[in-house]
Write a protein that holds these residues in place. Structure first.
Motif: not given
Lengths: 206, 206, 206, 206
Positions: A25-29
């Motif tokens: 989520l939220g541009t993470s990873g």
């Protein structure tokens, strides 16, 4: 070897699925795959994009110094960690890094033990080379940091000391796992996430 | 600046995704984005539509007095709160308001503390301007009310006293967050929701 | 008035969405909408179909005696309950019946109290006629039974004694809710399901 | 009788849906359906494929000795268990095997009791032949093993001693259920998974 284009497509598909499940989520990873071994060149997500809507334009090709060979955008700060995994494990073809709710929680609970230990589940057989549910998987947890040079050294040491592990968890941050190819790395993410949820929910019942 | 049409399309996409995740069930929630700053004109969801199936016809363009400049339908009662945020923060380009299970629960549990405090998670770096997991995010909780004039004054005060916050929670009601544009506001929703779930599930284990 | 065809399409869309959320698994649940008031004729799901993949062929048109006027298949045993709601509430245009995990659990926990009581949540405003979060919603729970004639009488009495309720729960079975039209009934399902999850998860934390 | 092609298509659709719900993550699970009874020939997933993206090429047709009659790839080690079910229950037309979080947890908690017992839920009526919620369903749990010959004998015995059961659980591994056809087996999976979640979440509250 697959082309940069094919690798970016396969990583984008993994991103779509992981986003749907709430693991990026939220541009993470961030995700990467090896384009060539000698010289080491990898295809990796550029910093800051929505991982559920990736296409080829969101990937960079970089070399062993993290210099950009093709693509637009900035390598994420964690690119250094990806390169460390590829250098230390010559058979790694892909690396996936996700941020999940259950993983985050377990990394906190088991931090004092140094690792999440998982044993006795059939799903462990989805990890490369594991042939029985009686296997005990050790997933080392390391303290999170914004100093990626220091983190790289810690990861380097852990990989030397633990030749058979399938992943490393950064505390309250996320999971790094890998595979010979994107399919295997993706399977590893799914196996770990399934087992994190089983472990987390079981803790509440005991 | 994006057009009314583009903004309504991007807000509709956010609505589709949030509905899928269960954050705007039962026509709850409302979304807006700034069309122009001087004079202040915004694009905002009309009252009472299914947020998972929005299109351009479900949005209104309104001015600083909440007078409708284009579109069909009635502005929702919470339009006044949106206008307060835009007036108080000149760099806000979009505002998203959602109703989630975990947010609702935490707003109740931490109401006596005045805020949900979140610290030590890598995901905090998804909030605009946050560069380390060591950041402590303060999310003020205010008592819910049907008196939107009074609520506007409370929000006005909170924004004056807390220049660095990224959101406000109405107790047992929902989250307001914002961003320079729709993409940033949407990222903030995802980051907060992820962290709410981590916090809520961790509470059960401790 | 909408046609049988339109009503069956709108009910099929609700079914698709509810199936996705896990509220009508395993062919459970049933849906209906009023085709005409005098004489009473309704469009209702035939017995035993997958509620996530409905089309017009899975619906029956029946009269006040549950005699089939058009369509193929058998009316489900719960058709009698639908007819009771339509007879007792002249403004009901659609009835939705779902089986959810959280509803099932709460119906068991609160059975001794006779009702699930929900108060103080903004989401309550999604129920028809409710204008403030301070509203207290009473959702009567009745013992489940395979005797649908007896169940009809119990429902008849509850509707007489509780003129303002929006639903009835059959213990360890499922929720019946209704609305002036399918959209309103569907909104009620989403509102109740959201609040069931909030209540259930809050119980664990208190 | 349906053709190999039709059966593989229907099993693929079940796989897509089960993957979406998280019941066959990481290439886990396997599915089969009967092509002919005398001689016994079945259509079964080949070993090691992603169950969310199956097509006809991922299935094998095998005979009673697990010899491959058509298709590419290797039968999974659990093929032997499928054959045991078909041999012991002549009316079985399809077998589905899934790995879910709640099932895994319950199989551990109730292992000492020898079975998961489920009673008093309306959803039980989704199991073939069950006509009242007052039914008590016994789902035997057997110890997991990598010795599939031994497992086959255990299953053989359980099926002899329990003529009315609808499934068997391998501890910390997964559920086997069956039906006269794929639709019925799929309904059984959904009913069991729903009830596992109800039971698991109820345990936390008691």
């Amino acid at each position: 070897m697959q082309s940069f284009r094919e690798l970016s497509e396969n990583l984008s598909e993994a991103g779509y699925e992981f986003y749907r499940r709430g693991w990026v989520l939220g541009t993470s990873g961030n995700f990467s795959a090896k384009v060539s071994r000698k010289p080491l060149q990898i295809c990796i997500t550029a910093s800051g994009n929505d991982k559920g809507a990736l296409d080829e334009t969101h990937f960079l090709e970089i070399d062993d110094n993290a210099d950009v060979l093709q693509g637009f955008g900035k390598p994420s700060a964690e690119t250094m960690l990806h390169l460390t995994f590829y250098r230390m494990r010559s058979n790694v073809g892909a690396i996936l890094h996700t941020h999940s709710v259950w993983g985050t929680i377990l990394s906190d609970i088991f931090y004092a033990d140094g690792a999440i230990e998982i044993e006795g589940y059939e799903m462990l057989k989805g990890l490369s080379g594991v042939t029985t549910h009686e296997h005990k998987e050790i997933l080392p947890i390391i303290e999170n940091s914004q100093d990626y040079v220091a983190l790289s050294h810690v990861i380097d040491n852990i990989l030397r000391e633990n030749p058979t592990i399938h992943g490393i968890f950064l505390r309250r941050h996320g999971l790094y796992t890998w595979g010979e190819n994107i399919g295997e790395a993706r399977r590893h993410i799914e196996i770990f996430e399934f087992l994190f949820e089983v472990l987390g929910r079981s803790l509440k019942l005991n």
